[in-house]
Scaffold this motif. Sequence first.
Motif, short mmCIF file in Angstrom:
data_model
loop_
_atom_site.label_atom_id
_atom_site.label_comp_id
_atom_site.label_asym_id
_atom_site.label_seq_id
_atom_site.Cartn_x
_atom_site.Cartn_y
_atom_site.Cartn_z
N PHE A 1 32.02 33.89 -60.81
CA PHE A 1 32.29 32.82 -60.72
C PHE A 1 33.43 32.19 -61.04
O PHE A 1 33.48 32.38 -62.38
CB PHE A 1 30.99 31.98 -61.12
N PHE A 2 34.16 31.36 -60.56
CA PHE A 2 35.32 30.80 -61.13
C PHE A 2 35.00 29.19 -61.28
O PHE A 2 34.65 28.42 -60.32
CB PHE A 2 36.45 30.77 -60.07
N LEU A 3 34.97 28.91 -62.58
CA LEU A 3 34.21 27.47 -62.65
C LEU A 3 34.89 26.68 -63.86
O LEU A 3 35.91 27.23 -64.69
CB LEU A 3 32.90 27.94 -63.60
N ARG A 4 34.49 25.45 -64.04
CA ARG A 4 35.14 24.59 -65.17
C ARG A 4 34.15 25.02 -66.46
O ARG A 4 32.92 25.43 -66.20
CB ARG A 4 34.78 23.18 -64.79
N ALA B 1 26.27 31.97 -66.65
CA ALA B 1 26.40 33.17 -67.73
C ALA B 1 25.51 34.26 -67.60
O ALA B 1 25.57 35.41 -68.03
CB ALA B 1 26.84 32.67 -69.22
N GLU B 2 24.17 33.89 -67.61
CA GLU B 2 23.00 34.65 -67.75
C GLU B 2 22.26 34.84 -66.52
O GLU B 2 21.02 35.21 -66.19
CB GLU B 2 21.97 34.39 -68.90
N TYR B 3 22.84 34.32 -65.45
CA TYR B 3 22.12 34.28 -64.33
C TYR B 3 21.89 35.43 -63.45
O TYR B 3 23.15 36.30 -63.37
CB TYR B 3 22.73 33.39 -62.99
N PRO B 4 21.04 35.86 -62.95
CA PRO B 4 20.64 37.37 -62.51
C PRO B 4 21.59 37.51 -61.28
O PRO B 4 21.84 36.85 -60.24
CB PRO B 4 19.44 37.22 -61.86
N SER C 1 17.00 28.44 -57.48
CA SER C 1 16.23 28.80 -58.49
C SER C 1 17.26 29.05 -59.85
O SER C 1 17.98 29.72 -59.61
CB SER C 1 15.36 29.86 -58.25
N LEU C 2 16.57 28.42 -60.83
CA LEU C 2 17.58 28.65 -62.20
C LEU C 2 16.44 29.14 -63.08
O LEU C 2 15.81 28.47 -63.88
CB LEU C 2 18.03 27.48 -62.55
N PRO C 3 16.49 30.48 -63.41
CA PRO C 3 15.69 31.02 -64.66
C PRO C 3 16.06 30.72 -65.66
O PRO C 3 17.38 30.61 -66.15
CB PRO C 3 15.84 32.46 -64.43
N VAL C 4 15.48 30.09 -66.49
CA VAL C 4 15.64 29.94 -67.96
C VAL C 4 15.34 30.87 -69.07
O VAL C 4 14.19 31.27 -69.29
CB VAL C 4 14.92 28.65 -68.44
N PRO C 5 16.38 31.55 -69.81
CA PRO C 5 16.05 32.69 -71.02
C PRO C 5 15.29 31.99 -71.80
O PRO C 5 15.40 30.70 -72.29
CB PRO C 5 17.46 32.90 -70.93
N ALA C 6 14.41 32.87 -72.58
CA ALA C 6 13.50 32.27 -73.64
C ALA C 6 14.35 31.67 -74.71
O ALA C 6 13.79 30.86 -75.44
CB ALA C 6 12.64 33.46 -74.27
N ALA C 7 15.49 32.16 -75.03
CA ALA C 7 16.10 31.28 -76.39
C ALA C 7 16.50 29.99 -75.99
O ALA C 7 16.50 29.37 -77.05
CB ALA C 7 17.47 32.21 -76.47
#
Length: 369
Positions: free
Chosen positions: A67-70, A78-81, A183-189
């Motif tokens: 991805f090219f992002l702001r 950053a951690e998206y599957p 859908s946006l998975p949310v890591p445990a941290a």
Amino acid sequence: MLGPRPLAVPSLFFLLSSGYIPSSKISRPLNQRRFLIYRADRVGDVVLTLPVVGLIRNTFPGAEITFFLRSYTRELVAEYPGVSGVILADRNGRVRPFDDLLLDVRQGGFDAAVHVFPRPAQAWLSYRAKIPVRVGTAFRWYSWLYNRWVWDHRKTGDLHEAVYNIRLLRKLGVSVPDSVRPSLPVPAAYRQAALNTARRLGILENDRVVALHPGSGGSARDWDPSQFSQLSRELSAKGFRPVITGAQEERQLVEQVVAGSNGSAVAAAGAFSLMELAAFLQSCSVVVSNSTGPMHIAAAVGTPLVGLFPPIAAASARRWGPLGDRTMTFTPDAAKCPLCKGGDCQSNVCMRQITVTEVLGAVETLTSR
């Protein structure tokens, strides 16, 4: 007098110089393994672009997607599957030098670029990096820099933004559905960090939290702060815990809403990072929001949601509405606005037509399901 320059029809010279191949000659793209997705835009825009990842990988299982992002939206992907990397358009809020960006893009060795958020500098970037397949809109003066065009006019708002995004992929030979839901998975941290922050704010795990988001960063017309305050008081009287969310720069607005809540609301401006906010919103009973990024985050993590939209085609619920199982939206009637009188939206006055009673009723409906 010279007439306006035609925007949608690239010249033959530019077509030849850009390595154009008519899309009708291509039944399926060959040797495409590395994809660059341009979305150097805002939070909600990035969330609504996430479905392209799964669709690309359905067609190209071994795809590497960057991805090219702001920089401020990086945390969302950053951690998206399925996302392999990120190229940042800025450094500390300042646009990076073109040559630095060009080096990054060239080093990526991309086979295809999808310009979801078209901008001339980024189109030039893909062209200069000699990315073989460059997908973008056909309706900009710089569209000759792309070599596969999409003929959608987004400003009409006929389709949802997420659908406009995935329709670009058809030029890569990707099968695209008629509708899609981010859908946006949310890591445990992030969930733990959000829980720790909520505790510091005095929010208990068994509280029936309703998050109210009164800002929009200028992306839409906003419901009046006094109405958010009144809603907060009404929610508190019914046993809910109102929490007013916002970015750090929206602190004054958040504090204004809290001040009008008679002590019923908790201020949480700048309290969470983006993914921590996703985790917090996921834990809420309901979210009430203007049309803005956190609204789309809430929908993507599956939280019941009430969205407040202006009577503007380009900013309508049809184009920008929350995509989820349990959502309700409200839009005022521009014809009843004393300023707009059925014409172009002039201010936030229209939004006052949406009553606290209506929104409170929607919250109760969503929490009873």
